[in-house]
Design an enzyme around this catalytic site. Structure first.
Site, mmCIF file in Angstrom:
data_model
loop_
_atom_site.group_PDB
_atom_site.id
_atom_site.type_symbol
_atom_site.label_atom_id
_atom_site.label_comp_id
_atom_site.label_asym_id
_atom_site.label_seq_id
_atom_site.Cartn_x
_atom_site.Cartn_y
_atom_site.Cartn_z
ATOM 1 N N TYR A 88 -15.882 -2.411 7.967
ATOM 2 C CA TYR A 88 -14.439 -2.168 7.984
ATOM 3 C C TYR A 88 -13.872 -2.610 9.337
ATOM 4 O O TYR A 88 -12.824 -3.261 9.413
ATOM 5 C CB TYR A 88 -14.217 -0.673 7.764
ATOM 6 C CG TYR A 88 -12.800 -0.194 7.797
ATOM 7 C CD1 TYR A 88 -11.945 -0.423 6.725
ATOM 8 C CD2 TYR A 88 -12.311 0.527 8.887
ATOM 9 C CE1 TYR A 88 -10.638 0.055 6.749
ATOM 10 C CE2 TYR A 88 -11.017 1.010 8.912
ATOM 11 C CZ TYR A 88 -10.184 0.771 7.833
ATOM 12 O OH TYR A 88 -8.897 1.242 7.854
ATOM 13 N N ARG A 119 -13.344 14.142 17.165
ATOM 14 C CA ARG A 119 -12.361 13.275 16.523
ATOM 15 C C ARG A 119 -10.954 13.727 16.890
ATOM 16 O O ARG A 119 -10.703 14.898 17.188
ATOM 17 C CB ARG A 119 -12.491 13.319 14.987
ATOM 18 C CG ARG A 119 -13.759 12.713 14.427
ATOM 19 C CD ARG A 119 -13.807 11.192 14.581
ATOM 20 N NE ARG A 119 -15.008 10.630 13.962
ATOM 21 C CZ ARG A 119 -16.191 10.553 14.566
ATOM 22 N NH1 ARG A 119 -16.344 10.974 15.810
ATOM 23 N NH2 ARG A 119 -17.224 10.014 13.925
ATOM 24 N N GLY A 148 0.817 -1.222 0.000
ATOM 25 C CA GLY A 148 0.000 0.000 0.000
ATOM 26 C C GLY A 148 0.843 1.261 0.000
ATOM 27 O O GLY A 148 0.491 2.246 0.646
ATOM 28 N N HIS A 149 1.967 1.247 -0.747
ATOM 29 C CA HIS A 149 2.921 2.366 -0.673
ATOM 30 C C HIS A 149 2.432 3.633 -1.361
ATOM 31 O O HIS A 149 3.072 4.667 -1.260
ATOM 32 C CB HIS A 149 4.263 1.947 -1.287
ATOM 33 C CG HIS A 149 4.204 1.784 -2.774
ATOM 34 N ND1 HIS A 149 3.558 0.735 -3.362
ATOM 35 C CD2 HIS A 149 4.670 2.562 -3.778
ATOM 36 C CE1 HIS A 149 3.644 0.862 -4.686
ATOM 37 N NE2 HIS A 149 4.322 1.961 -4.956
ATOM 38 N N HIS A 163 -12.161 11.315 4.071
ATOM 39 C CA HIS A 163 -12.396 11.601 5.488
ATOM 40 C C HIS A 163 -12.672 13.094 5.665
ATOM 41 O O HIS A 163 -12.465 13.889 4.740
ATOM 42 C CB HIS A 163 -11.176 11.187 6.324
ATOM 43 C CG HIS A 163 -11.013 9.705 6.407
ATOM 44 N ND1 HIS A 163 -10.146 9.012 5.580
ATOM 45 C CD2 HIS A 163 -11.617 8.775 7.182
ATOM 46 C CE1 HIS A 163 -10.228 7.723 5.866
ATOM 47 N NE2 HIS A 163 -11.106 7.544 6.829
ATOM 48 N N TRP A 218 -21.114 18.095 7.059
ATOM 49 C CA TRP A 218 -22.058 16.990 7.296
ATOM 50 C C TRP A 218 -22.352 16.804 8.799
ATOM 51 O O TRP A 218 -21.457 16.995 9.639
ATOM 52 C CB TRP A 218 -21.488 15.668 6.788
ATOM 53 C CG TRP A 218 -21.310 15.594 5.304
ATOM 54 C CD1 TRP A 218 -21.762 16.480 4.357
ATOM 55 C CD2 TRP A 218 -20.622 14.555 4.591
ATOM 56 N NE1 TRP A 218 -21.395 16.046 3.108
ATOM 57 C CE2 TRP A 218 -20.703 14.881 3.208
ATOM 58 C CE3 TRP A 218 -19.956 13.391 4.966
ATOM 59 C CZ2 TRP A 218 -20.134 14.065 2.225
ATOM 60 C CZ3 TRP A 218 -19.391 12.582 3.989
ATOM 61 C CH2 TRP A 218 -19.481 12.921 2.633
ATOM 62 N N GLY A 220 -0.743 4.867 -0.851
ATOM 63 C CA GLY A 220 -1.814 5.475 -0.055
ATOM 64 C C GLY A 220 -1.263 6.512 0.916
ATOM 65 O O GLY A 220 -0.045 6.736 0.985
ATOM 66 N N PRO A 231 -4.036 3.126 14.644
ATOM 67 C CA PRO A 231 -3.925 4.573 14.490
ATOM 68 C C PRO A 231 -5.286 5.274 14.597
ATOM 69 O O PRO A 231 -6.303 4.738 14.161
ATOM 70 C CB PRO A 231 -3.354 4.746 13.079
ATOM 71 C CG PRO A 231 -3.555 3.472 12.379
ATOM 72 C CD PRO A 231 -3.930 2.413 13.375
HETATM 73 O O1 GFB Z 1 -13.681 11.421 8.778
HETATM 74 P P1 GFB Z 1 -15.011 10.798 8.683
HETATM 75 O O2 GFB Z 1 -15.548 10.593 7.310
HETATM 76 O O3 GFB Z 1 -15.060 9.401 9.369
HETATM 77 O O4 GFB Z 1 -16.079 11.724 9.449
HETATM 78 P P2 GFB Z 1 -15.213 8.802 10.862
HETATM 79 C C1 GFB Z 1 -15.847 12.246 10.730
HETATM 80 C C2 GFB Z 1 -16.983 13.169 11.119
HETATM 81 O O5 GFB Z 1 -16.927 14.352 10.304
HETATM 82 C C3 GFB Z 1 -18.398 12.606 10.945
HETATM 83 C C4 GFB Z 1 -18.209 14.637 9.799
HETATM 84 O O6 GFB Z 1 -19.189 13.026 12.031
HETATM 85 C C5 GFB Z 1 -18.864 13.269 9.652
HETATM 86 O O7 GFB Z 1 -20.270 13.382 9.535
HETATM 87 N N1 GFB Z 1 -18.110 15.414 8.554
HETATM 88 C C6 GFB Z 1 -18.513 16.705 8.401
HETATM 89 C C7 GFB Z 1 -17.629 15.010 7.365
HETATM 90 N N2 GFB Z 1 -18.357 17.109 7.150
HETATM 91 C C8 GFB Z 1 -17.788 16.080 6.470
HETATM 92 C C9 GFB Z 1 -17.386 15.915 5.108
HETATM 93 O O8 GFB Z 1 -17.510 16.808 4.263
HETATM 94 N N3 GFB Z 1 -16.809 14.709 4.802
HETATM 95 C C10 GFB Z 1 -16.656 13.702 5.709
HETATM 96 N N4 GFB Z 1 -16.095 12.565 5.327
HETATM 97 N N5 GFB Z 1 -17.075 13.836 6.996
HETATM 98 C C11 GFB Z 1 -14.068 6.822 9.695
HETATM 99 C C12 GFB Z 1 -14.460 5.395 9.453
HETATM 100 O O9 GFB Z 1 -14.995 7.298 10.582
HETATM 101 O O10 GFB Z 1 -12.809 6.937 10.331
HETATM 102 C C13 GFB Z 1 -13.370 4.605 8.888
HETATM 103 O O11 GFB Z 1 -15.634 5.382 8.662
HETATM 104 C C14 GFB Z 1 -12.066 4.798 9.648
HETATM 105 O O12 GFB Z 1 -13.730 3.272 8.888
HETATM 106 C C15 GFB Z 1 -11.750 6.262 9.767
HETATM 107 O O13 GFB Z 1 -12.135 4.206 10.915
HETATM 108 C C16 GFB Z 1 -10.479 6.544 10.524
HETATM 109 O O14 GFB Z 1 -14.162 9.342 11.771
HETATM 110 O O15 GFB Z 1 -16.613 8.939 11.353
#
Ligand code: GFB
Length: 308
Positions: free
Chosen positions: A137, A210, A11-12, A180, A203, A14, A164
């Site tokens: 996942y 986080r 996965g180099h 993300h 969203w 990513g 991580p």
């Molecule tokens: O980073 P994220 O997609 O994943 O979303 P998770 C984190 C939070 O940010 C959620 C909000 O509450 C989302 O609703 N958010 C706000 C957004 N605006 C946005 C946007 O425009 N895009 C995205 N993507 N989020 C993931 C897991 O969870 O974390 C994976 O689904 C993995 O499996 C990864 O573990 C590290 O932190 O919720």
């Protein structure tokens, strides 16, 4: 681990793998091997077996995985569970059968129960139900951890599993549907600034918390753990501090210089309310993250502007 050791980074290309590759090269490792996904499909067992027989690496880092943000996890559950189960099973088994010295497997903090006490200690693993949006996942990653532990117990294979927190940095995925939160918000605020738009939509409710680890710090800790960690127990890798999504959005808007307003879309999922890692185990080994969230966002934004 001497500089000439043959190290395979799966996965180099990513986010995680590319940072590990760069860090190893900077540290003088000169016998790194890689394959792109079109050269070697890690989901195909016979191809993985042939690759290991041919190359016979000494160390293996599994940074290859199907990954994505909350929407990607929710939209493609079959791909997230199936691809990850295949990749990790094929690589761990081939690595063991080819007698490699050590394997490092990357898990994720989403393996912990949704309603975990905070901060999350490693011992909370498998003590409660998972978050719905990324359970597919998470189940694959849980199986990966158990594979590492089982091969260690049965065969004495030195496989370690590292968990991580949310990673971010240069080379991340900036696609608004699959990324993300952090890269998504960098892109949203950047485009809104350039197009002079009055508002940006984030969203969910903005309330979830986080934790974010800058990818260069992450690469440093992986190198550190390759040298210093040989245990069956999983280990958290994070900074030990978190932030609400609303505060993250304001911080990113500030770094980018976006002056419009921020609105929320309650139709999109929040996911897990909080997943802050307890990093005492990592700190007790002598490692701590060094990059502040503001600096990491600035560096990532600079990279985004130059590269996309
Ligand atoms: O980073 P994220 O997609 O994943 O979303 P998770 C984190 C939070 O940010 C959620 C909000 O509450 C989302 O609703 N958010 C706000 C957004 N605006 C946005 C946007 O425009 N895009 C995205 N993507 N989020 C993931 C897991 O969870 O974390 C994976 O689904 C993995 O499996 C990864 O573990 C590290 O932190 O919720």
């Amino acid at each position: 681990m001497d500089a000439g050791a043959k190290i395979y980074i799966a996965g180099h290309n990513g986010l995680a793998g590319s940072a590990i590759k760069q860090k190893m090269e900077e540290n003088g490792y000169n016998n790194l091997i890689f394959r792109t996904s079109s050269e070697l499909d890690l989901r195909v067992q016979k191809d993985v077996d042939s690759f290991f027989k041919e190359e016979n690496p000494e160390y293996v880092i599994i940074a290859a995985a199907r990954v994505g943000g909350i929407n990607a996890n929710n939209s493609f559950p079959a791909d997230f569970i199936s691809d990850n189960l295949k990749i990790q099973t094929n690589v761990i088994d081939a690595a063991y059968r080819n007698g490699i010295s050590k394997l490092l497997f990357l898990g994720s903090t989403c393996i912990y129960p949704r309603e975990c006490p905070q901060p999350i200690k490693e011992e909370y693993f498998l003590t409660g139900p998972l978050e719905e949006t990324n359970q597919w996942y998470a189940v694959a990653k849980i199986a990966g951890i158990k594979l590492c532990q089982a091969y260690r117990r049965q065969y004495g294979f030195n496989a370690v599993a590292v968990m991580p927190t949310n990673l971010y940095g240069p080379n991340d995925n900036f696609d608004l549907k699959t990324s993300h939160v952090l890269p998504a918000l960098i892109r949203k605020f950047h485009e809104a600034k350039v197009d002079d738009r009055p508002e940006v939509t984030v969203w969910g409710s903005g309330k979830p918390r986080r934790e974010f680890l800058y990818i260069e710090d992450f690469a440093n800790v992986i190198l550190f753990l390759l040298k210093h960690y040989d245990d069956e127990e999983i280990i958290n890798v994070g900074v030990g501090e978190d932030i609400t999504i609303a505060d993250l959005a304001s911080l990113i808007a500030d770094v980018i210089g976006y002056k419009g307003s921020i609105t929320y879309d309650p139709g999109m999922p929040d996911g897990t309310p909080r997943k802050l890692t307890d990093v005492s185990k990592l700190h007790s080994l002598g490692w701590q993250a060094g990059t502040s969230l503001r600096d990491g966002i600035s560096k990532t934004y600079n990279w985004y502007q130059t590269n996309l």
